[in-house]
Design an enzyme around this catalytic site. Structure first.
Site, PDB file in Angstrom:
ATOM      1  N   GLY A   1     -10.939  42.296   2.386  1.00  0.00           N
ATOM      2  CA  GLY A   1     -10.930  40.854   2.185  1.00  0.00           C
ATOM      3  C   GLY A   1     -11.485  40.058   3.348  1.00  0.00           C
ATOM      4  N   SER A   2     -12.432  40.650   4.114  1.00  0.00           N
ATOM      5  CA  SER A   2     -12.974  39.850   5.226  1.00  0.00           C
ATOM      6  C   SER A   2     -13.820  38.698   4.695  1.00  0.00           C
ATOM      7  CB  SER A   2     -13.758  40.729   6.204  1.00  0.00           C
ATOM      8  OG  SER A   2     -14.958  41.176   5.645  1.00  0.00           O
ATOM      9  N   ASN A   3     -14.480  38.892   3.558  1.00  0.00           N
ATOM     10  CA  ASN A   3     -15.222  37.769   2.962  1.00  0.00           C
ATOM     11  C   ASN A   3     -14.268  36.677   2.500  1.00  0.00           C
ATOM     12  OD1 ASN A   3     -18.285  38.019   2.692  1.00  0.00           O
ATOM     13  ND2 ASN A   3     -17.578  40.099   2.255  1.00  0.00           N
TER      14      ASN A   3
ATOM     15  N   LYS B   1     -13.590  47.082  -9.288  1.00  0.00           N
ATOM     16  CA  LYS B   1     -13.412  47.416 -10.706  1.00  0.00           C
ATOM     17  C   LYS B   1     -14.430  46.655 -11.537  1.00  0.00           C
ATOM     18  CE  LYS B   1      -9.919  50.035 -10.102  1.00  0.00           C
ATOM     19  NZ  LYS B   1      -9.898  51.428 -10.476  1.00  0.00           N
TER      20      LYS B   1
ATOM     21  N   ILE C   1     -15.619  44.227 -14.351  1.00  0.00           N
ATOM     22  CA  ILE C   1     -14.999  43.015 -14.896  1.00  0.00           C
ATOM     23  C   ILE C   1     -14.877  43.171 -16.411  1.00  0.00           C
ATOM     24  CG2 ILE C   1     -15.232  40.496 -15.126  1.00  0.00           C
ATOM     25  CD1 ILE C   1     -14.834  41.488 -12.269  1.00  0.00           C
TER      26      ILE C   1
ATOM     27  N   ASN D   1     -20.876  37.266  -7.349  1.00  0.00           N
ATOM     28  CA  ASN D   1     -20.629  38.482  -6.573  1.00  0.00           C
ATOM     29  C   ASN D   1     -21.480  38.448  -5.315  1.00  0.00           C
ATOM     30  OD1 ASN D   1     -19.584  41.094  -5.991  1.00  0.00           O
ATOM     31  ND2 ASN D   1     -21.499  42.005  -6.740  1.00  0.00           N
TER      32      ASN D   1
ATOM     33  N   HIS E   1     -23.491  40.987  -2.697  1.00  0.00           N
ATOM     34  CA  HIS E   1     -23.993  42.361  -2.618  1.00  0.00           C
ATOM     35  C   HIS E   1     -24.685  42.544  -1.266  1.00  0.00           C
ATOM     36  CE1 HIS E   1     -25.267  46.193  -4.308  1.00  0.00           C
ATOM     37  NE2 HIS E   1     -26.410  45.993  -3.684  1.00  0.00           N
TER      38      HIS E   1
ATOM     39  N   ASP F   1     -24.960  44.253 -10.938  1.00  0.00           N
ATOM     40  CA  ASP F   1     -25.907  43.659  -9.986  1.00  0.00           C
ATOM     41  C   ASP F   1     -27.170  43.075 -10.624  1.00  0.00           C
ATOM     42  OD1 ASP F   1     -24.179  44.438  -7.909  1.00  0.00           O
ATOM     43  OD2 ASP F   1     -25.112  46.413  -7.828  1.00  0.00           O
TER      44      ASP F   1
ATOM     45  N   GLU G   1     -22.856  38.066   5.479  1.00  0.00           N
ATOM     46  CA  GLU G   1     -22.070  37.832   4.256  1.00  0.00           C
ATOM     47  C   GLU G   1     -21.052  36.726   4.484  1.00  0.00           C
ATOM     48  OE1 GLU G   1     -20.346  41.105   2.141  1.00  0.00           O
ATOM     49  OE2 GLU G   1     -21.770  42.510   2.979  1.00  0.00           O
TER      50      GLU G   1
HETATM   51  C1  GRF Z   1     -18.829  43.569   1.235  1.00  0.00           C
HETATM   52  O1  GRF Z   1     -19.732  44.339   1.947  1.00  0.00           O
HETATM   53  C2  GRF Z   1     -19.467  43.067  -0.041  1.00  0.00           C
HETATM   54  O2  GRF Z   1     -20.850  42.909   0.041  1.00  0.00           O
HETATM   55  C3  GRF Z   1     -19.157  44.153  -1.019  1.00  0.00           C
HETATM   56  O3  GRF Z   1     -17.873  44.611  -0.641  1.00  0.00           O
HETATM   57  C4  GRF Z   1     -17.637  44.364   0.742  1.00  0.00           C
HETATM   58  C5  GRF Z   1     -16.352  43.616   0.847  1.00  0.00           C
HETATM   59  O4  GRF Z   1     -15.851  43.517   2.133  1.00  0.00           O
HETATM   60  N1  GRF Z   1     -19.280  43.676  -2.372  1.00  0.00           N
HETATM   61  P1  GRF Z   1     -14.545  42.673   2.401  1.00  0.00           P
HETATM   62  O5  GRF Z   1     -13.416  43.228   1.536  1.00  0.00           O
HETATM   63  O6  GRF Z   1     -14.830  41.235   2.064  1.00  0.00           O
HETATM   64  O7  GRF Z   1     -14.254  42.860   3.860  1.00  0.00           O
END
Ligand code: GRF
Length: 196
Positions: free
Chosen positions: A13-15, A89, A91, A105, A107, A148, A177
């Protein structure tokens, strides 16, 4: 548009965290109203919980109809946009139908290259390095029933250094990202990127 964001995440969940942090810093019309994970022990759920966001664990191991449960939660919180942030997973069709053109999403490559089934995580970066590409990057796209292949909304290139390995490239890409997801959500909220 005021974005009421629902997030689906499976792991770190770093994003998700980067979006949470940026929402706090900037005056934007975006609120994360619910986070769902298929993984009850995921760090993504912990992060969301500690930020006071509603969290839910929905998994096919514990629920008969994952799609129905996701829709129920997102409807309850009046979600109008869904962000997949490392959601591992597929969707469910019911969710794709209900939120058509409303699921994003991220990628870790420049789609349409290096996408499709099996192209996730280090597999992507290894394929890019093995192909001796000069650039990789980040893509934000709409989600449809094919992995994708939904419409690309935003992309940023990342140059590859001669001594980059898959793991150093992954680190560089993750930093991009963390900026591009929020930036794209902001453009959507400002109606500078239209979803249909
Ligand atoms: C990211 O590299 C994203 O591009 C991919 O999954 C990873 C998620 O990383 N779809 P995080 O869980 O947000 O750290």
């Amino acid at each position: 548009m005021k974005i009421r964001l629902g997030v689906l995440a499976s792991h770190g969940g770093s994003n998700l965290q980067a979006i949470i942090d940026q929402i706090k810093k900037e005056n934007v019309n975006i609120e994360i109203v619910a986070v769902i994970s298929n993984n009850s022990g995921s760090f993504a759920l912990k992060r969301a919980k500690s930020e006071g966001i509603n969290v839910y664990h929905i998994s096919s191991k514990t629920t008969f109809d994952v799609g129905e449960q996701i829709i129920k939660v997102f409807r309850q919180h009046q979600v109008n946009l869904i962000a997949l942030a490392g959601y591992m997973k597929k969707i469910p069709d019911s969710v794709l139908k209900k939120y058509s053109n409303r699921i994003l999403n991220i990628h870790p490559a420049l789609l349409p290259k290096y996408g499709g089934e099996g192209m996730y995580g280090m597999n992507v970066h290894e394929a890019v390095i093995n192909a001796k590409e000069e650039y990789s990057g980040v893509t934000i796209h709409l989600v449809n029933s094919k992995y994708d292949e939904g419409r690309i909304l935003n992309q940023q290139k990342v140059p590859i250094a001669k001594d980059d390995s898959a793991s150093t490239l992954a680190e560089k890409i993750l930093l991009v990202e963390h900026k591009l997801y929020f930036a794209t959500l902001k453009l959507i909220s400002e109606e500078k990127i239209m979803l249909q």
